[in-house]
Enzyme design. Structure first.
Site, PDB file in Angstrom:
ATOM      1  N   GLN A   1      36.029  20.209 -10.855  1.00  0.00           N
ATOM      2  CA  GLN A   1      36.835  19.626  -9.779  1.00  0.00           C
ATOM      3  C   GLN A   1      38.252  20.179  -9.803  1.00  0.00           C
ATOM      4  O   GLN A   1      38.872  20.395  -8.757  1.00  0.00           O
ATOM      5  CB  GLN A   1      36.852  18.104  -9.887  1.00  0.00           C
ATOM      6  CG  GLN A   1      37.567  17.421  -8.723  1.00  0.00           C
ATOM      7  CD  GLN A   1      37.483  15.918  -8.788  1.00  0.00           C
ATOM      8  OE1 GLN A   1      36.536  15.349  -9.321  1.00  0.00           O
ATOM      9  NE2 GLN A   1      38.491  15.235  -8.262  1.00  0.00           N
TER      10      GLN A   1
ATOM     11  N   CYS B   1      27.161  13.952 -13.652  1.00  0.00           N
ATOM     12  CA  CYS B   1      26.969  14.331 -15.049  1.00  0.00           C
ATOM     13  C   CYS B   1      27.574  13.279 -15.985  1.00  0.00           C
ATOM     14  O   CYS B   1      27.248  13.240 -17.171  1.00  0.00           O
ATOM     15  CB  CYS B   1      27.578  15.701 -15.332  1.00  0.00           C
ATOM     16  SG  CYS B   1      29.354  15.823 -15.049  1.00  0.00           S
TER      17      CYS B   1
END
Length: 204
Positions: A135, A165
């Protein structure tokens, strides 16, 4: 006969892109490794489906992101204040586990004579999202591209996402949100501009 896709050099310098048949064989190997039987009816077409899905989900590698921003407009009656496109939904994939993370992006810039068509910002977010990412890198790549190609007086990018995740494996904390930001130009230098950006993003 299994269809193949056109090959093009991988950006990693690892050689030519494998064929569709090789990708499907790799999926079948993973299925066997997981303990499943790729030959049973429910999984028989799974390797082909996964290869096709990956081709779509990772199509950003084949996208020329700079070309998305080549067309700009100058006849904007002298407008030079914040342009913000917020709540851009995106889905990307964590490069560590190849598991999705998804959320919303808020992208703003301060024009310096040229403005973009509003859909172009969403297309840039989509193109970078359709690659294996973190990200943090995704946020910075969007900001850097806008600054480099458009040359505005400032760029601000905020991304909020849930990482599967983290929610479906590992610590398994559902609903946790990760926020990343990148500020360039006036948004980095001027606290008041950052606060205006935050206020606009949080406005219902």
């Amino acid at each position: 006969m299994t269809a193949t896709v056109a090959t093009y050099p991988l950006k990693t310098g690892a050689g030519e892109r494998p064929s569709r048949a090789e990708a499907e064989a790799a999926v079948a190997t993973l299925l066997r490794w997981a303990g499943a039987d790729p030959a049973r009816e429910g999984l028989r077409d799974t390797p082909a489906r996964v290869a096709k899905a990956y081709e779509e989900m990772f199509s950003g590698y084949a996208t020329d992101t700079e070309a998305l921003l080549t067309r700009t407009f100058e006849e904007v009656a002298g407008y030079d204040d914040i342009v913000l496109v917020k709540d851009i939904e995106f889905t990307s994939h964590c490069e560590h586990h190849m598991v999705p993370f998804l959320g919303r992006a808020h992208v703003a810039y301060l024009p310096a004579g040229r403005v973009l068509g509003l859909s172009k910002i969403a297309r840039v977010v989509d193109a970078f999202s359709r690659r294996l990412q973190t990200q943090e890198a995704l946020t910075q790549e969007i900001a850097n591209l806008l600054q480099r190609v458009l040359a505005p007086r400032g760029v601000a990018v905020m991304m909020e996402a849930e990482h599967l995740c983290m929610s479906m494996r590992g610590v398994r904390k559902r609903g946790a949100s990760t926020v990343t930001t990148s500020y360039l130009g006036l948004f980095r230098e001027d606290r008041a501009e950052r606060e205006r950006f935050h206020a606009l993003v949080s406005r219902p």
